[in-house]
Design a protein around this motif. Structure first.
Motif, PDB file in Angstrom:
ATOM      1  N   LEU A 331      73.415 104.903  60.118  1.00  0.00           N
ATOM      2  CA  LEU A 331      71.974 105.000  60.397  1.00  0.00           C
ATOM      3  C   LEU A 331      71.294 103.640  60.298  1.00  0.00           C
ATOM      4  O   LEU A 331      70.435 103.302  61.104  1.00  0.00           O
ATOM      5  N   LEU A 332      71.713 102.842  59.323  1.00  0.00           N
ATOM      6  CA  LEU A 332      71.005 101.586  59.063  1.00  0.00           C
ATOM      7  C   LEU A 332      71.023 100.683  60.292  1.00  0.00           C
ATOM      8  O   LEU A 332      70.007 100.084  60.643  1.00  0.00           O
ATOM      9  N   ASN A 333      72.162 100.586  60.967  1.00  0.00           N
ATOM     10  CA  ASN A 333      72.225  99.705  62.128  1.00  0.00           C
ATOM     11  C   ASN A 333      71.298 100.177  63.238  1.00  0.00           C
ATOM     12  O   ASN A 333      70.684  99.367  63.924  1.00  0.00           O
ATOM     13  N   ASP A 334      71.182 101.487  63.406  1.00  0.00           N
ATOM     14  CA  ASP A 334      70.276 101.976  64.441  1.00  0.00           C
ATOM     15  C   ASP A 334      68.827 101.678  64.068  1.00  0.00           C
ATOM     16  O   ASP A 334      68.028 101.291  64.923  1.00  0.00           O
ATOM     17  N   LEU A 335      68.514 101.838  62.776  1.00  0.00           N
ATOM     18  CA  LEU A 335      67.161 101.492  62.334  1.00  0.00           C
ATOM     19  C   LEU A 335      66.881 100.019  62.594  1.00  0.00           C
ATOM     20  O   LEU A 335      65.804  99.638  63.052  1.00  0.00           O
ATOM     21  N   LEU A 336      67.872  99.175  62.306  1.00  0.00           N
ATOM     22  CA  LEU A 336      67.676  97.738  62.498  1.00  0.00           C
ATOM     23  C   LEU A 336      67.506  97.400  63.977  1.00  0.00           C
ATOM     24  O   LEU A 336      66.701  96.548  64.346  1.00  0.00           O
ATOM     25  N   MET A 337      68.278  98.098  64.827  1.00  0.00           N
ATOM     26  CA  MET A 337      68.146  97.827  66.262  1.00  0.00           C
ATOM     27  C   MET A 337      66.759  98.222  66.763  1.00  0.00           C
ATOM     28  O   MET A 337      66.146  97.507  67.541  1.00  0.00           O
ATOM     29  N   GLN A 338      66.278  99.381  66.298  1.00  0.00           N
ATOM     30  CA  GLN A 338      64.940  99.817  66.707  1.00  0.00           C
ATOM     31  C   GLN A 338      63.880  98.869  66.164  1.00  0.00           C
ATOM     32  O   GLN A 338      62.892  98.570  66.830  1.00  0.00           O
TER      33      GLN A 338
END
Lengths: 356, 288
Positions: A331-338
């Motif tokens: 999840l963290l990487n997707d949050l960072l990408m967003q």
């Protein structure tokens, strides 16, 4: 709003006294309207969160992440790398907040403690003589070496959580599970994620589950206790509600959905039922308990749905990393990408964030 | 049949005049035909064509990225077979393309172009790769490798031959593409996507987005998970400069808009294939 207890502010201290009182209380809880819970969760999942509200939600979600690695193949190197990511998820952007906690197996706790707190409150690195220096080599003096113990406070404090009690099955003698817990706490963990005995719970031996949670809570000492219900194995929402109340009565600081090791992990309706339980528990006793959905939450969109659910079910008091967490890794990487998309204006790619 | 329901009677034959079924086309992303996230469309030749939004671009890039590993991992021979099969199916739809207004000669050229590129799949390595002489007991090899996800702004004219001539060279070497189809003539591209969807081409290798490239182009050019950009379809120099600037963010390989009008019927050479190849240099000791 559906109240899940019949009497507000009732005296619940006697409920854990015997098998009979527990059973009477837990089976006296009103049943969950399955269709209603699923519809409400689905409806709240359609809310559209955009622009500044989205930016706020993403930062809050990052601060709520329990960055987790629970693999047999975990190595000290991987845990250290993950600790670095927990402290500074996006090295390219200093305004990106740290995550709430790092979650590891008990054997990895000392490594994680040194990696998280050996560095001065997250912004330094240890030197050979135990003193610390900042990123530019300047000495940091905040009361001596802190390797292996959490810093007193500070904005970037990242908690260290450890699963314990024969995670993920919980199928070990109680003494071994308690020793597991003590070892994790002694190693430096300040949050313990325990699993309940689903076998005992499902066969109706509530007193045994209750006593085990009480014993683990005692073994935790000052550490926060998160109780994993493993809702994927509890079969019904009624059971989820009962297990939530049982855990809270026994002294849980957090109730957590899943281990992530069974096919069905956190879902919105299950989290809804648990959020109703913590809301009503606070109404009944005055004590606030946190909720942690874990497993299967992979995208920013999912995370925002959970935040909407928290706000609409338990209320704003729970919209804080102390009271709501995401057990997740990808999840963290997707949050960072967003987040990067919002700050830079172009879509980001996974190549620009660490693998984990 | 009695004509009591208000139907139009076409010429006294008893058979009512048929009203054409107006088709609403969708996008082609990841081997599926999703509606545009925005829900918008615009009319073209008596049908509705989807108007892609930036989120459709994002979804298409995700699909293209997911397809890179599988597509570039197949053998060159197998890729050639898959593409040749596409050419066979294009042949089967020849009349449909002609019915959309594509000249018959252009359809034939497009099919031949596809076959021509399909044949290159297992030959480009020999032509473009090399064994380099070095002073030492080593083999030194230059091996071409696909770049990854290629964003393509397809030319508006010729609608089919132009599209085929930019898509086929990019995918034959193992790249996957996200194509922004020109807004003036999208129907041949949509029919091509129907061909691709029923062929053996894995989903996500070709993603076709109809709509306005002037709206979605900068999102594709700036996307950090796109490796290369083909600006052949860009006619406005200012827009081309803007896209090149956006592409610089992650050092995309850019094929710039053509300086002069392209003769699409001429022999294209291997330039469009090599534009989206990277060269890996490999050392290997001799005698081991």
């Amino acid at each position: 709003m559906t109240a899940t207890t019949t009497s507000a502010r009732s005296d619940l201290s006697e409920v854990g006294r015997s098998e009979a009182t527990l059973r009477t209380f837990l089976h006296g809880l009103p049943g969950v309207d399955q269709v209603g819970a699923e519809q409400r969760a689905a409806m709240l999942g359609t809310r559209s969160i955009k622009t500044t509200a989205k930016a706020w939600a993403i930062d809050l979600a990052i601060r709520m992440v329990d960055l987790t690695t629970l693999e047999g193949a975990d190595t000290p190197g991987k845990v250290r790398a993950l600790a670095a990511k927990a402290l500074r998820p996006d090295p390219a952007d200093p305004s990106c907040p740290a995550v709430a906690a790092l979650c590891v197996y008990p054997t990895m706790v000392p490594v994680a403690a040194a990696a998280l707190w050996g560095a001065a409150s997250g912004s330094g690195r240890p030197t050979a003589d135990g003193s610390r220096m900042g990123l530019l080599g300047e000495p940091i003096d905040d009361g001596g070496p802190a390797i292996g113990r959490p810093p007193a406070g500070g904005a970037t404090r990242v908690h260290l959580a450890s699963v314990a009690t024969a995670f993920p099955s919980g199928q070990a003698p109680l003494e071994i599970r308690l020793a597991d817990t003590r070892a994790a706490v002694a190693g430096g963990a300040d949050e313990i994620d325990m699993v309940i005995s689903r076998g005992a719970f499902l066969s109706g031996r509530y007193q045994q589950v209750y006593d085990e949670i009480v014993a683990v809570k005692a073994a935790c000492g000052d550490a926060h206790l998160k109780v994993i219900l493993e809702t994927g194995e509890l079969a019904t929402y009624d059971n989820v509600r009962r297990a939530s109340w049982l855990a809270m009565l026994a002294g849980a600081d957090f109730i957590k959905t899943s281990t992530g090791k069974v096919p069905v992990a956190a879902t919105l309706p299950v989290t809804l039922v648990m959020l109703e339980a913590v809301r009503d528990f606070r109404a009944a006793t005055g004590r606030q308990v946190g909720v942690k959905p874990a497993g299967g939450i992979k995208t920013t969109k999912d995370a925002v749905k959970y935040l909407v659910l928290v706000n609409e079910t338990a209320g704003e008091d729970w919209l804080h990393p102390d009271w709501f967490r995401f057990g997740a890794s990808s999840l963290l990487n997707d949050l960072l990408m967003q987040r990067t998309k919002l700050t830079t204006g172009v879509y980001s790619g996974p190549d620009y964030f660490t693998l984990d | 049949m009695s004509d009591g329901g208000g139907m139009v009677d076409g010429g006294g034959g008893g058979r009512p005049e048929r009203v054409d079924v107006r088709k609403t086309y969708k996008l082609f992303i990841g081997g599926k035909f999703p509606r545009s996230e925005s829900g918008r469309s615009y009319p073209v030749q008596n049908s509705n064509v989807a108007l892609a939004s930036r989120k459709d671009v994002r979804d298409a890039v995700l699909a293209a990225r997911a397809a890179v590993k599988g597509w570039s991992g197949t053998t060159a021979y197998n890729r050639g077979q898959v593409l040749y099969r596409v050419a066979e199916m294009l042949e089967g739809r020849r009349d449909q393309f002609v019915g959309l207004g594509v000249p018959a000669a252009e359809v034939d050229d497009a099919i031949d172009r596809w076959v021509w590129y399909a044949g290159w799949s297992d030959k480009i390595t020999q032509v473009y790769g090399n064994a380099n002489p070095v002073a030492g007991p080593y083999f030194n090899l230059s091996a071409p490798e696909p770049t990854g996800v290629v964003g393509v702004l397809a030319p508006a004219e010729p609608a089919l031959l132009g599209l085929v001539s930019v898509v086929a060279p990019a995918i034959v070497t193992g790249n996957t593409v996200v194509v922004l189809v020109a807004d003036t003539s999208p129907l041949p591209a949509i029919t091509l996507s129907e061909v691709l969807a029923t062929s053996d081409l894995p989903g996500g290798v070709v993603n076709l987005l109809t709509g306005r490239p002037t709206e979605t182009g900068s999102w594709l050019a700036g996307h950090m998970d796109v490796n290369a950009l083909d600006l052949t379809g860009v006619t406005d120099p200012g827009f081309g400069t803007e896209l090149e600037r956006a592409a610089a963010g992650n050092l995309k390989r850019v094929l710039r808009p053509p300086a002069e009008p392209v003769d699409w019927a001429a022999d294209p050479g291997i330039g469009r294939m090599t534009a989206f190849l990277e060269t890996k240099t490999v050392w290997h000791p001799k005698g081991v």
